[in-house]
Structure formats: C-alpha cells, structure tokens
Design an enzyme around this catalytic site. Structure first.
Site, PDB file in Angstrom:
ATOM      1  N   MET A 141       6.910  31.832   8.744  1.00 30.51           N
ATOM      2  CA  MET A 141       7.970  31.537   8.276  1.00 30.51           C
ATOM      3  C   MET A 141       8.379  32.861   7.422  1.00 30.51           C
ATOM      4  O   MET A 141       7.488  33.531   6.571  1.00 30.51           O
ATOM      5  CB  MET A 141       8.290  30.416   7.210  1.00 30.51           C
ATOM      6  CG  MET A 141       7.765  29.177   8.057  1.00 30.51           C
ATOM      7  SD  MET A 141       7.768  27.813   6.919  1.00 30.51           S
ATOM      8  CE  MET A 141       5.966  28.143   6.573  1.00 30.51           C
ATOM      9  N   CYS A 142       9.489  33.408   7.354  1.00 29.45           N
ATOM     10  CA  CYS A 142      10.096  34.497   6.427  1.00 29.45           C
ATOM     11  C   CYS A 142       9.781  35.999   6.789  1.00 29.45           C
ATOM     12  O   CYS A 142       9.727  36.218   7.760  1.00 29.45           O
ATOM     13  CB  CYS A 142       9.245  34.155   5.137  1.00 29.45           C
ATOM     14  SG  CYS A 142       8.450  32.182   5.071  1.00 29.45           S
TER      15      CYS A 142
END
Lengths: 350, 503, 247
Positions: free
Chosen positions: A1-2
């Site tokens: 994620m991210c």
C-alpha cells in the site's frame, strides 16, 4: 500500500521538511488521506545523546504516569514536552503527541553488548503491549517520527514539519485497508535507530512475525511493516550484519541464480538462505530503511513495486515515483530504477 | 505393473423393453456413450458424465443412470475420490482440472440460517395487494445531503449523486464469458435480463456484436487478461467490472482451454486460434491496493466518470479489509464471490480448498465497512452458490445489496451440473463452441426459462419480505435481527452477528 | 484552432484530460502540455487524430485504452505507458517504468532509453493488421513479454553491453515475437519460450520499426540493420496445455 520517498545528504547538510512534504503530496493518488508520516535524522542536536521518545497519549493522566514510572525505573528523563502541533481542518487530533529525551542506565541490562538499546527496546515493547492509552512510535537518538491520520500536507502542517532540519528524511503516504483511523498504523515505523517506510504487503508476515517474536520482539502495531524494523534490528544490530547482507537475507537471490554463482558467493548465499529462511520477505514491497548512518532502499525479489533513484551531488533520493523526486529537486540527475532485490545504499560520507 | 482401470463413475442402462430404438440417445450424447452395432445400441458407460441429455430426450424414459455402481472398501478418510485422484495423478503427474463449484461436503451456512416472520405484534404484508419495493440502486451513496432552502420555500439539492445502476430486482446474472459459454447461451441470458430489468456480466471474453442490442443491460468485465477490452467495449457497458478474483479459484488466473478458442473467440480475445486464453493470476498493473484504485480511476477517466465501476474479489480470509480498501477507491460496488462459486475450469485443489463461504464473507464485509463508516461509499454484491430465493433473502439480510447468480441461470437453460465445462463438449449447447451443439440452445426459449427463474425468485423474495413485515428491500439489508442461526457455532454466529434460534 | 497549449502545472489529471478532450472537440491537431509532473492517465481512452506533446514526466498509464493519438513525451514516463492501448503512437524521449505496453492491442510504443520489468506483458494481436509494437532503444528488465499473445517487442540495446540480462524472457509466451539485439543466454528464457533463427525475413520485418525509431530519436539506422539479433518465439501456442489432467 502507499507511496514512499526518502532522501539523504551524504555530507550531513540539513534540509527542512517542506520539500519532502510537497513531494509526498504529489503522490496523493497513492494514499487515501488516512495516514501519512515523516521521519528525520539530525533534528535534535541539543539532545543527541538521549533517546528521543515520541509517544501518542490518549490522555495525560494515567498512561503518562505509567510510562514515566517505567522510564524512571530504567533511566533518567533529561527533558520532556508536548510535541508542538497546529490545528488543521483536515485532521482530527486523536492523540496527544509527547516527547521525552531519555538516558537509560546502562548497568541494568545484564548480558547485553548494547545495554542502552536493549533497555530502550524493552520499554517500547512493554509500553506498546501493556500500557493502555500510550504508544511509543519513535525511539531513536537525534531522530524522530511525525505521523498521524490525514493527508500528507495536513500531517506535515500539523507538526509544522518545516521547523525540523535533518540530513535524512523518510516520508510515507498511506492507503489503508485494515486500520484506517489508527495513528499507529501510519508510517514511518520506527524502533531505536531504525525507521522504515514500506509500500506493499508482506505475504510472509505470519512467518516473519513468529520469527521476530521468538527473538524477543512483540508485534503490536497491526501492520506488517513493523516486522521489517524488527528484522533490521535483529539482523543488523544484534547479529551485526552489514545492510547489504541484511537485504540479501530479506530479499535473497533465487536458488537457480545461487546455483550459478562462483563457489564462494554460492556458499555465502546458501548460508544466508538456510540461516535466515524465516526472515525472507515475500509479497510485493518497496522499502526504504534508515539509520543515523544512511538509508537503504530495496524491492522484493520479482519487483512487484516501483522504486526510482535519483542523485544530485551529495543527495540521494529514493521514491515510488520520479515526479515526487523532481518536486523536491528539479535539478536531480541520474534517474534510474534498481533491479529487483538490489539494495540501493546511501551512506554518510564525512 | 499397470494401475489398471478405476471403477466406472456412472453406469448407464437401457430398459430394452421400453426402448423403441429411436436412436436419439446416440445423436444426443456428445461424449460418445452410445453407438449402434447391428441394430443394437451399445453403451460405453465409462464415457458418461451424467449430463442427462440422453435421459431428457428419451421419449420412453428407458435410460437409467446410477452413480458409483462399484463399491470400494468403505473408509472414512480414503474415500473413493481420494483414491481415484491419487491414481489419476500417479498416471499423469498433472494438476487435476475440474468444473463447477466446490464439491466438498462443507456445511452450508445458508441452510443453518432461518428467516423471521411477523405474528401478532406487527402485521405481515401481502405483496400481491400491497406495494412491495425490490428496486435496488448499485453505486456510491452520499454520506449526507446538502440542501439550500430558498426564501420562497423552494429547496435546491446541492449534493450531486454519482451514477448508480438501477435494478428492478436484486438478482443479477454473474460473469460468464463468451468463450467459456456459447454465444447462444450469452444471448439467452442477455434477453432474460432485458426482460426482467436487471443486468448480467459479460465475463472477460469481450462483447460479441450479437450482444450489442442488449448492451444497456450488460456489465462489461476487465480482467487480468484484458481480453476484448477497448474503449468501445468500455463505452458500451452499463457498468464496468474489474475482476480480481473468482470464488472457484481464488488467487489464480482464468484459463480458457484452446479447445474452446474458435475463430470468433480468437478475434474477440486477440489471441492465436486454438491457443489457451490465459488470464494471469494478478492484473499486472495491480500489485497493491493503490494500484487497484488507479485502475478504477483509469476506467473512470476513459469513460469520463459516467459509468459505475465494480470490483470483484474472491471471498478470502481478509475479504473485509480488502473491501474496505476497495471502498476507499473510486469503485462503486464490490462483488464478493464465495468459495462455492462456479467455474468452467478450475484446478480441483483450489475449487475445493481455497476461500471462505459467501455468508461469512458478506457479513464481515458489511460489518467492516460500517465500522469504518464507509458503507455508503460502495454497494456489496454477493455471489457464489446461491441456489434459491431464500439464499438471496439471507444474503441481503447479512448485508448484501444484490446478488449474482450463475450456475442457477445455467440450470434454467438445461445444465445438469455435470462439471465437464472445460472439455468444450457440453451437450446442452452452453459450455461449448461446437456449432452443432451450440445450435441446440434456442435463445428465444432459454431466455424465457431464465427470465422465469428470476421472476419466480423475485416473487418469493417479495413473499418472504412481506411475511417479515418489510415492504422495501432497504429494510431487509443488513437486518441481522431477522435472522437466527440454527446449530451454528458461537464463532460463526459472532462473525455473522446473528443470534441463535430461540434467543 | 490547430494548436493548443496547456500549462499543466499543479493540475489534476481529470481537468487536464477534460481540457484535452475539449481541444480535440474544437478541432485541435496539436496539443502541447507544459510542466507535466506525474499526472496519470494522459489521453486515457482518447479517440482522436491529434498529436500531444508532453513536456515533463508523464505519470502512470499514459495513453491507456487510447485509439489514434500520437503522444510525444519529452522526459521519462512512469509505469505502463500504452496500457491496453488500441491504436496510435507513443514516443518517449527517456525511459519508462514497469509494465510498459501492458496488454497492448495495437499501435506503437517507442522508448528511447530503458524500460522496467514486465515490458510488453500480455501484448495481443489479431492477424497482421492488428499488431502492437514496442521498440526499446536501451535495455529491459525481467519477465519481458510475459504471457505474450501477439505483437512485436524489439530491444535495440543501444549503448548497452547486455540489453536483456534478467530472467524470464517470454515466460508463458504463446504468440508474437521478441527480438533482442545481441546474444541472449538460454537460462534467461522463460517457460514456453524458445529461440528461433533471426534471418533475412525477420530483419525485413523489423527494419521499418528500426527506421521509425531512428527517425524519432534522430539516430542512424545503418548500425542497427544487421543480423546481430536474437529472436524469441513461443515454443507452442499452448504453453500450459500439459499442466492439467481431467477430474
């Protein structure tokens, strides 16, 4: 994620946090406005011999007295204060960020070659698993993590990140699934001198977690990223391995590649895989790890997450996107992408 | 030493007194069970798949079929299936390919949930005479409305709603691709959803021209193979669905065997004639949740934010957290496909062992989204093993907005769940591309059968709602207090947030 | 209105794409985007006969689902330029990230320098007239042409000793062709890929693409038009057919 970004100035020239804030904001597509954070090294020169402990308190009554009770037991609080924060419309203040500058007694931990670190580690693990309403999210010397739930610019402005000057910065823009509103779930993740930002998901988390827990760490953050910090602490600090070997243990070459290596190299890689099998991290990840001596970035073995490198003189940048680096430094040179599992190391050179 | 042959799976017999030698069984069996020798019908039971096409066409009911006519020594662990799988793999060294849904006898949670009805304290509603609303909108809903009240009393709505899909019944037909099923089968389904005011999925085989007239009822699919995906396809669909996973095979890609890749399929998919159509396990532009968000937005950008975008995942352990991540993207609905979901071809080990039941998945997804305050950001569609209107009512009460049916719709067209879809020889003309077999399926007739099924279930759903004193589907959704668990363990009841019977 | 200039500084991609569509509707034949820095989805789903010049770093999925336009990037590109693209041309005066030409169905993608991992993954083709082409001037990384079902990937290796030194080349390939300058070690071939002879016919086939590449990047094709290439093709159209037995 991210989305992630990190920078080091190898000559230890200080940078304030404003440009990394802008770089991180550029990658807002990678986040969801529910978590962002920054880590900076060299920000507390006045207390450089003390552990800078950053804590989220739910209130300043019970949890604070319990933390302080433990700190008094294990060492001396040199200074403490609320971490200055500034209200932002887009950010709900769920905790009270507090900081201690702390000197542990070095004679209390028997049988350790790094007694101060071990005291500090013990305090972090104890607090985070046993003291309700207190969470230590930063515990290194002359460094600090600043994070919260919100968009990168709001989190940066909440802490007024431009007021801090460091020679290493890491930053992270979170897209959560499991624990959206939780400040502790934001990155960077830190233990002692180690700070980690991570994009991806570690599919070997269950294995890695059991391994670090069997070595005295407690996973209490509900995030797979914390094992990275513990693995670096275990392999890097406690086992004394250099960072490129740690990376090799975490993202090793494939067996067919090892089989084709010259004998000596083969022997080393073979030994690493047999010894550190439970430390092998699987799944998609791009990670940047920092200590006060430098930063190292690497991806998983089959390159499932992006990582871009750029340089400009003494500055080394590592990020998910080139555009973010260009926001920090329009003059950046030598943009390139490392190969899968290849460590990119930026070490202080002074 | 040879392993020898394993016993017959099915034994076919003909009642020779009844038989009138019409030979229809020979014509009807695409697997070659029957042939004629000197006026006599000879039976090769080993080729039988229990598809029942011969039985259904026999004018004298002369054909009988018995499953497992030969006993093994009984053993609770080393079942006949376990033994035969081992013998098969000892011979071949290969992965066992299977069709249709999970065939292990796991308990069915649906069958351990009972619905509520009114008595005395509140009246039941008679849906034949009183209004009953099953209309369902799929898509994002605002968390609150902003209005402007003018001095003259006029009220102006300031909140703008995003495009939603309007369903007359919460029953849709799931994605079965052209390739996996025949064009006539897809056409039948398309006509049926048009008749009943609902939608169906194209699967990932693109949109054949023959389906264009029904495009306003089609949800076009973008899967990891990106077969048939271009801007025209995206623009034709009423909505777009990103397929991440499938309940029958979580974690692996699709596989259309080369046997089914005829000229037309080769053209719509843009792959060589007769080659396997391989959908990779992941989308290779999605390796992380923010990448999914990006694919959603790329589809929205391409279609100028006019189409709802769905994301379909297999029901896996972490389905709730994944759905929460999907809800944070620009996606409008998440489809959860339970581990009983069907498939034309799936490795048996996946079909029978990977994933979780749809009942638990829907309940935990709905709850997680509510816990995080984002339930309004996304609709939840349940699929995978829905067999009747009660399963639909229970799915909705557990938190779904609508359901997809698949196997049920195929059975309405003749399918007998023989599970041989991957062989491309479906005698019902459904899971095949062989022209003589496809011809057997008349879209006019079969569309009516499928439409009838949707109508029946819709009627029954109304009756169930009426009995519970509910006249609008919104009031059934996530209404767990109208469910009770019967002989369910405490852990499962906790996940379902349902009380036990009597409580 | 033939030529339109747009300053993309600080702009989100949605209004940027709206402006591009608006310009196209008004008959623009050339659109210049200045100060592009990481905006994704430029020309996503765009059907038009227009040239878009992008000055800066283009974000991910440049020209996704695009059919018709020519995009010229003066700078690098993030991941997956030409993703599921149908027709048109993308010319990148720099390098591109991972999954360049992902699932590309038609049109051409020229990258002056290097591409990341999984370039040309799952490219498709239907007969000769719908054949996508990816030309890379420099080098590529692992899993080049993975799952490839059609099209052409050409890696020219200009200024590179070893233009494709990573594993998994053509892993799962069942259509199309990968042509790499110089030798390629056998152990780098993926499952279902095999080397084929690079002969006069193949040279003739790649020549127009080499020439087109050289035209865009102002280099001389003569040094590239020889027999020093390795040709990689599917070992069979069904690389995974032998993997399964029936229930």
């Amino acid at each position: 994620m991210c989305g992630i970004i990190g920078v080091i100035d190898r000559k230890r020239a200080l940078m304030d946090g404003s440009s990394i804030r802008d770089a991180l904001s550029l990658m807002n597509e990678r986040g969801s406005g529910e978590g962002a954070g920054y880590a900076a090294y060299g920000i507390y020169p006045d207390y450089q011999d003390c552990y800078a402990i950053h804590v989220f308190f739910d209130n300043l009554v019970e949890p604070k007295s319990r933390v302080e009770e433990m700190l008094h037991k294990w060492g001396r609080i040199v200074h403490q204060e609320a971490i200055p924060t500034y209200e932002q419309d887009g950010l709900k203040k769920s905790h009270i960020p507090w900081r201690y500058f702390f000197k542990p007694y070095s004679d209390l931990m028997a049988g350790s070659t790094t007694p101060e670190d071990d005291v500090m580690k013990y305090i972090v693990m104890e607090t985070n698993s046993n003291i309700q309403g207190a969470l230590i999210f930063s515990s290194g010397k002359n460094m600090g993590v600043f994070k919260a739930s919100g968009w990168p610019e709001d989190v940066a402005n909440f802490y007024r990140i431009e007021d801090y000057k460091g020679y290493i910065w890491l930053a992270h823009n979170r897209y959560p699934t499991n624990t959206p509103g939780w400040w502790g779930g934001a990155h960077p993740f830190n233990l002692l001198d180690w700070a980690v930002v991570h994009n991806g998901e570690i599919t070997s988390y269950g294995t890695n977690r059991r391994y670090v827990e069997s070595n005295g760490y407690t996973c209490s953050m509900f995030t797979d990223t914390e094992v990275v910090a513990y693995l670096f602490d275990l392999l890097g600090r406690r086992h004394g391995l250099p960072e490129d070997i740690v990376v090799k243990a975490l993202a090793p070459p494939f067996w067919d590649e090892i089989d084709n290596m010259p004998e000596k190299e083969q022997e080393l890689n073979h030994a690493i895989r047999l010894t550190y099998g439970p430390a092998l991290m699987n799944g998609p990840f791009a990670i940047v790890v920092a200590t006060h001596e430098g930063i190292v970035g690497f991806t998983d073995r089959i390159k499932l997450r992006p990582l871009v490198i750029g340089e400009n003189g003494n500055r080394l940048y590592i990020s998910s996107e080139e555009a973010a680096i260009r926001v920090m430094d329009p003059e950046v040179q030598n943009i390139h992408m490392p190969r899968a599992g290849e460590p990119v190391i930026g070490r202080l050179n002074i | 030493m040879s392993l020898g042959s394993v016993p017959l799976k099915y034994k076919v017999t003909i009642d020779r007194e009844q038989c009138m030698h019409c030979m229809r069984c020979i014509d009807n069996c695409s697997y070659g069970v029957y042939h004629k020798e000197d006026d006599r019908i000879i039976i090769d039971s080993r080729k039988c798949t229990a598809c029942h096409h011969c039985i259904s066409m026999c004018p004298r009911d002369a054909i009988s079929l018995k499953e497992r006519p030969v006993d093994y020594r009984s053993h609770p662990l080393w079942t006949a299936e376990a033994r035969e799988d081992i013998i098969n793999q000892a011979r071949t060294g290969k992965i066992i390919l299977a069709g249709m849904g999970n065939a292990k006898p796991y308990p069915v949670i649906f069958d351990r949930l009972v619905l509520d009805a009114c008595q005395v304290t509140n009246p039941s509603i008679d849906p034949l005479r009183e209004p009953m609303e099953l209309r369902t909108y799929l898509g994002k809903k605002p968390s609150r409305l902003e209005i402007d009240k003018k001095d003259n009393g006029d009220i102006e709505l300031k909140t703008k709603l995003t495009p939603n899909l309007k369903l007359e019944t919460p029953i849709m037909i799931g994605h079965m691709s052209y390739g996996a099923i025949s064009l006539n089968a897809q056409l039948s389904l398309a006509k049926a959803v048009e008749k009943t005011g609902t939608f169906m999925g194209t699967g990932e085989g693109g949109l054949h021209e023959a389906i264009y007239p029904y495009q306003k009822n089609m949800i076009v699919q973008v899967a990891s193979g990106r077969f048939g995906v271009d801007i025209n396809y995206l623009e034709r669909g009423a909505a777009i669905e990103i397929k991440i996973g499938q309940g029958a095979k979580p974690g692996i890609g699709g596989h259309l065997p080369g046997e089914k890749v005829c000229q037309d399929v080769s053209c719509t998919r843009m792959i060589p004639l007769g080659s396997d159509a391989i959908s990779p396990a992941p989308h290779h532009d999605i390796y992380s949740i923010e990448d999914l968000a990006q694919l959603v937005r790329s589809l929205k950008e391409a279609t100028e934010w006019k189409k709802p975008v769905f994301v379909k995942i297999a029901a896996v352990h972490n389905a709730a957290a994944i759905s929460a991540g999907i809800a944070r993207s620009s996606a409008d609905a998440v489809v959860i496909d339970g581990f009983r979901g069907g498939s034309g071809a799936t490795p048996k080990v996946f079909r029978d062992n990977v994933g979780i039941p749809i009942e638990a998945a829907v309940a935990s997804v709905d709850q997680k989204l509510k816990d995080q305050g984002i339930r309004n950001k996304i609709s939840v569609i349940a699929s995978g093993g829905i067999r009747n209107s009660a399963d639909i009512a229970k799915s909705i009460a557990l938190g779904a907005d609508a359901v997809y049916i698949g196997t049920g719709a195929l059975i309405a067209m003749g399918c007998r769940v023989c599970g041989q879809c991957y062989r491309g020889m479906c005698p019902w003309g459904i899971a095949t591309q062989r022209p003589d077999l496809v011809e057997r399926l008349d879209p006019e007739v079969e569309s009516e059968h499928v439409a009838n099924l949707i109508r029946s279930w819709t009627l029954e759903l109304s009756e169930l709602m009426g009995a519970a004193g509910i006249n609008s589907i919104e009031s059934l959704r996530s209404n767990r207090s109208r469910l009770r668990g019967y002989m369910l363990d405490e852990g499962t009841l906790d996940v379902l947030q349902v009380k036990p019977v009597g409580a | 209105m033939e030529k339109v200039e747009i300053d993309a500084k600080g702009m989100h991609y949605t209004p940027l794409n709206e402006m591009i569509r608006e310009a196209v509707r008004n008959g623009a034949k050339e659109i210049i985007l200045d100060n592009v820095i990481g905006q994704r989805f430029i020309a996503d789903g765009l059907k038009a006969d227009v040239t878009i010049r992008i000055n800066g770093v283009a974000g991910g999925d440049l020209g996704m689902f695009m059919n018709g336009p020519t995009c010229i990037v003066n700078g690098n590109c993030d991941h997956a330029p030409g993703n599921t693209m149908d027709g048109g041309t993308i010319v990148i005066h720099g390098s591109a990230g991972d999954a360049a030409a992902h699932s590309m169905r038609g049109g051409k993608l020229f990258v002056k320098n290097n591409i990341g991992y999984r370039g040309g993954i799952h490219m498709k083709q239907y007969e000769e007239e719908r054949k996508p082409v990816l030309v890379v001037g420099g080098s590529s990384h692992a899993f080049l042409g993975e799952y490839m079902a059609g099209g052409l990937i050409l890696v020219l290796g200009i200024g590179q000793e070893d233009p494709a030194k990573d594993r998994g080349i053509g892993s799962g390939i069942h259509g199309g062709m990968i042509v790499i300058r110089g030798e390629v070690k056998d152990e780098l071939l993926g499952v279902g890929a095999r080397k084929a002879e690079f002969g006069e016919k193949e040279l003739e086939m790649i020549t127009p693409y080499v020439e087109e590449f050289c035209k865009y990047f102002d280099t001389e094709p003569s040094g590239l038009l020889d027999m020093n290439y390795t040709c990689i093709v599917p070992a069979s159209t069904r690389p995974f057919a032998g993997k399964y037995t029936w229930e």
